[in-house]
Design an enzyme around this catalytic site. Structure first.
Site, PDB file in Angstrom:
ATOM      1  CB  SER A  89      -8.732   1.279   5.650  1.00 23.67           C
ATOM      2  OG  SER A  89      -9.330   2.545   5.559  1.00 23.67           O
ATOM      3  CB  SER A 100      -8.149   3.895   2.690  1.00 24.31           C
ATOM      4  OG  SER A 100      -7.354   3.164   3.619  1.00 24.31           O
ATOM      5  CE  LYS A 159      -4.002   1.958   2.506  1.00 22.10           C
ATOM      6  NZ  LYS A 159      -4.874   1.851   3.689  1.00 22.10           N
TER       7      LYS A 159
END
Lengths: 495, 504
Positions: free
Chosen positions: A182, A158, A78
């Site tokens: 997330s 997210s 990420k």
């Protein structure tokens, strides 16, 4: 071997150790998939050269017989993780061009275990969002589509890029971070497994901070077994993070017996929301039945302060974020706005932050600044902290009464269409976190497991919440649920 | 062992305005840099005068994802300081973020301790002359990060930032408004500095900014302060103004004096003092407004989620307490009682721990008053002339003790001793050997002295007559004899013999 990119970590590990496959082959296969999957916009920065070097090194380690489980496994990271020499922007314009001179503890641990980094994954800007639409790179796209409908869907957020990449088999697994859901919400939206560990289990050092008291890194994988393997490599005490727990790391994979006889599973009444879709209701009931069939005892429990969790979360998280994001001021790194003649330091801040931060980030910074300001602090922030303590106590009481894990839906719906929420009140988007934020507020471990498809063929997931530091037990329950649900669907390839 | 000498409190400074008399009320926030090699939350060096931006860790520069980790040594120094000020040590304390934007504050917040400071209430006894001292109550001491340095005068269009000081540990020592005049304010900082230096927790270097003070000044009518002390109600006191960042004792006094007079003029003119932050301009000798209460920052303090609360053990605190040195008040009291020194001399000798130690070594087994006299008048005077610290003294305590011994034994006179001191100071060497080698030993043989006296009397009959009429003139004979003997005759013996021979 064909389609090696679609292997699980466990299968790839075994194949690598047996010599049926090399890390280089596996990495090349993944890099090919990444290259071909531009339409998913999951990867925002590719590191093929680095990946091939790491794969080569992994092959040597495997040959030498020194191969941890993650050795040679290609991962996506990420964009919130700082990766040395590789762009790390938290999907924000304000960190334009930022390449850290350091590697986050979690990604370093994965590299030390021999993992291969394919590149950086898309996400909501500063991890603020539930649809991946706040990214400066544009949204990632869910590989899943409704049956007979070409409409593009959100992979969730997210960690949307992570979820899309794993679901589409671009990589074997990915790192995510979870501040209010997330990891778990995008995992549920894309039919994969996502774990939010106990707060303090994974080091936050080197991960761009959103809300420090809530942020946790975790694995996003194709199976519960993979999550167990990857979590073990990611976590552990880090003296560089004062909130990291000095506890031994258990062998999570060894705990996966599938035997949950005698375990007590709590079903919280407060998670049965008004207007909950019948499909979600059924999914939950089916999951409950599966655990019961596997020998668990099912009990109804009450977590009475649940309804205050979302408002408390949307005070605490923005408050911390408003302070954490103050460092993005254009002075030392990242973007600085072009200034006009006569502009001073105030103009530099204003212009830099106005053009560097997207709308959602600006909204949360303003909300956070407001709730911390003189005269409002007690009414908002302090009150939210008290609510947080009550929410934690709800869980403590449930666990004290003998509950081993709590089963809830992971999300209130299946993946929604991209752009669908554009005109909606931002609070509508925040409601995505309704089942997940309590876990962050209480610092507990939670896992999202895919257990079924909705009528339109989209994956749905359930969430299991465990006792603090008992991820091993929680993962075993998740493993039992996964086995019973037998979820094997994959998105039909269109990209 | 006495904790301190008994004292009475001084009167508050009174300033007469155009219409009435006013008293001053002063409280201080002193920022003392912790004497630590590394910063409060990073391993970066704190060395003064390094190349700009060379002592900066990633966390100091607030790079994304970097986290603070508390430096235990700094915590220990704060506890030590608290113990030195007889303060309550809080076993539970916590760090808060003070949020504001400035280029030399990379995080956009300063990590400080608003809600739960590490040290609670204590006191400082501020000496204002023999037998007179002010007891100033300490409200709290908290740990916090220093900011960096902005440089605005290197380029007409750009500003520069040096982050070397960013994150250096400070102790903010907050007093109650118990200081009652400009001299007391300076004496308070002096005393605090002395205690910190004794403890070794801050080097007290004001020039480098390692010790600086924010001064809160207000005025009140005589009697109102006492009402405040009785009730604790600040309503009895005037509106205060804060003068920021003072790093000179002289400027502190000048600024307070100016500020008090400014406030008196305002009030007597029927105007109001506005609560605000002011800066002192030493060139103009005046304070000017920096920002008003309305413009004051809203710091949005909240607990720093990156740091766990700081929990320390009583045993650890006790361990630190066991290593505390004798502090200035105790040492001064002991010097007065043990060596019979005046309070003034004891004050001078205890100003620095090093000079006190030097004195004690000289005084060991000797006459304390004589030792004090030689350390203060001869040694300190000589060192001051060359701007040397006691630690740089070319004369060791053993050498000075040797000189004192020679006087006590009657081997040399006080006058010769001064010459001897100068030789030892400039050339070094063992005083006894120098006296021996250079024939400086005084003559105590009365026969030799008598002969010298006889000679002078015989040569000066007119003076003899005069002296008989006016015995005060005997001193002239003593001087002549001393001259004749090259100053080596025992002056006491010369005196006696001259008096006897002249029949006085």
């Amino acid at each position: 071997m064909a389609d090696v990119n679609s292997l699980t970590i466990a299968d790839a590990r075994d194949a690598l150790r047996k010599g049926d496959l090399t890390a280089t082959e596996l990495t090349d296969a993944c890099l090919g998939q990444v290259e071909a999957a531009g339409a998913l916009n999951a990867f925002v920065h590719n590191t093929p050269d680095l990946a091939r070097d790491q794969a080569k090194a992994a092959d040597e380690r495997i040959k030498a017989g020194d191969a941890p489980s993650m050795c040679g496994i290609p991962l996506g990271i990420k964009d919130l993780f700082c990766t040395k020499g590789v762009p790390s922007q938290a999907a924000s314009n304000i960190l334009d061009g930022f390449r850290p001179e350091y590697e986050s503890t979690v990604s370093q641990k994965l590299l030390d275990a021999g993992s291969v980094m394919l590149g950086k994954l898309n996400m909501d800007e500063f991890a603020m969002g539930s649809s991946n639409e706040t990214s400066t790179y544009g949204n990632a796209v869910n590989p899943w589509r409704r049956q007979g409908d070409a409409a593009q869907l959100t992979p969730g957020g997210s960690s949307g890029g992570s979820a899309a990449a794993v679901a589409a088999d671009l990589c074997l697994a990915a790192t995510g971070t979870d501040t209010g859901g997330s990891i778990r919400q995008p995992a549920a939206f894309t039919g994969i497994v996502g774990v939010k560990p106990t707060y303090g289990r994974c080091s936050r050092w080197g991960i761009v901070a959103f809300a420090s008291s809530l942020d946790q890194a975790g694995p996003m994988t194709k199976t519960v077994r993979d999550a167990a393997i990857m979590l073990e490599a990611m976590c552990g005490h880090d003296p560089k993070d004062s909130t990291s727990a000095d506890l031994p790391v258990p062998d999570f994979e060894a705990a996966l017996t599938g035997d949950i006889k005698g375990k007590t599973i709590g079903i919280p009444a407060e998670y049965r929301m008004d207007g909950m879709p019948a499909e979600i209701e059924k999914l939950w009931a089916d999951g409950t039945a599966m655990l019961k069939d596997a020998g668990a005892k099912i009990v109804d429990i009450s977590l009475p302060h649940t309804k205050y969790a979302l408002p408390a979360y949307y005070v605490i998280a923005p408050a911390e974020a408003s302070s954490n994001l103050a460092r993005y001021d254009g002075v030392r790194y990242g973007r600085r706005a072009k200034l006009a003649q006569g502009d001073g330091v105030t103009e530099m801040y204003e212009k830099t932050r106005a053009e560097g931060f997207g709308k959602e980030v600006q909204r949360r910074v303003m909300v956070g600044t407001y709730v911390l300001s003189a005269g409002f602090y007690d009414a908002y922030y302090n009150r939210a902290r008290k609510v947080r303590a009550l929410i934690k106590k709800d869980f403590d009481d449930a666990f004290a009464s003998g509950v081993d894990a709590i089963l809830t839906p992971a999300t209130p719906s299946a993946a929604f269409g991209l752009g669908e929420m554009a005109a909606a009140d931002p609070v509508q988007m925040y409601l995505n976190d309704v089942f997940t934020v309590t876990v962050n507020l209480a610092g507990l471990p939670g896992v999202a497991v895919p257990t079924g498809l909705d009528a339109q063929g989209l994956p749905l997931g359930l969430q299991l919440i465990g006792r603090p530091w008992e991820e091993a037990d929680l993962l075993n329950t998740a493993y039992a649920l996964e086995s019973a649900a037998g979820f094997v669907s994959k998105p039909a390839r269109w990209w | 062992m006495l904790d301190h000498l008994s004292y009475s409190e001084p009167k508050a400074k009174v300033i007469s305005g155009a219409r009435e008399d006013w008293e001053l009320v002063i409280g201080m926030e002193v920022h003392a840099q912790v004497a630590s090699k590394s910063k409060l939350f990073s391993g970066a060096s704190t060395k003064f005068g390094s190349e700009p931006n060379s002592n900066v860790a990633f966390v100091d520069a607030a790079m994304p994802g970097m986290l603070p980790v508390i430096n235990e040594f700094c915590v220990e120094q704060a506890v030590r300081t608290g113990l030195g000020l007889k303060a309550e040590i809080n076993l539970f304390s916590a760090f808060d973020r003070k949020n504001y934007f400035y280029p030399d504050l990379p995080q956009g917040y300063q990590i400080s301790q608003l809600y739960h400071p590490i040290v609670g209430e204590g006191e400082v006894i501020v000496d204002m002359g023999p037998g007179v001292a002010r007891r100033v109550r300490i409200e709290r001491i908290h740990l916090e990060q220093d900011a960096g340095k902005s440089i605005h005068d290197m380029d007409p269009h750009m500003s520069f930032v040096d982050l070397n000081r960013t994150g250096v540990a400070l102790m903010e020592i907050v007093s109650r408004p118990d200081i009652r005049g400009p001299e007391e304010a300076a004496a308070y900082v002096t005393k605090l500095r002395q205690i910190l230096r004794y403890l070794g927790t801050c080097d007290g270097n004001m020039q480098n900014g390692n010790l600086r003070a924010d001064v809160n000044v207000s005025i009140c009518r005589p009697g109102d302060y006492e009402k405040y002390r009785e009730t604790g109600d600040f309503g009895h006191l005037g509106t205060r103004c804060e003068i920021k960042n003072m790093n000179s004792m002289r400027f502190i006094q000048q600024a307070i004096d100016y500020e008090a007079r400014r406030q008196i003029a305002l009030v007597e003119d029927g105007k109001q003092v506005v609560q605000e932050t002011r800066l002192y301009d030493p060139d103009k000798g005046e304070t000017r407004s920096m920002r008003s209460k309305e413009e004051a920052h809203d710091y949005r303090y909240f607990p720093d989620p990156d740091l766990l609360p700081l929990e320390i053990e009583q045993d650890w605190v006790d361990g630190i307490a066991a290593t505390l040195p004798e502090l200035p008040d105790q040492k001064k009291a002991r010097f007065v009682t043990e060596f019979g020194l005046t309070e003034y001399d004891a004050d001078v000798l205890t100003a620095e721990a090093e000079s006190a130690a030097f004195f004690e070594e000289v005084a060991q087994g000797r006459d304390g008053k004589m030792a004090a006299n030689w350390v203060i008048n001869e040694l300190f005077g000589r060192l001051k002339k060359e701007d040397h610290a006691i630690t740089e003294s070319p004369v060791s305590a053993a050498q000075l003790g040797g000189i004192v011994d020679l006087i006590a034994k009657g081997d040399i006179s006080g006058k010769i001793a001064k010459d001897l001191f100068e030789i030892v100071y400039t050339e070094g060497g063992d005083p006894a050997k120098i006296v021996e080698d250079r024939g400086m030993k005084q003559v105590t043989d009365t026969g030799a002295i008598e002969a010298a006296v006889d000679e002078v009397i015989a040569a000066n009959p007119a003076q003899v007559e005069k002296a008989k009429a006016n015995p005060k003139l005997a001193g002239w004979f003593v001087g002549q004899v001393m001259k004749a003997t090259g100053g080596k005759a025992n002056p006491k013996a010369v005196n006696e013999i001259v008096s006897a021979k002249l029949g006085l």
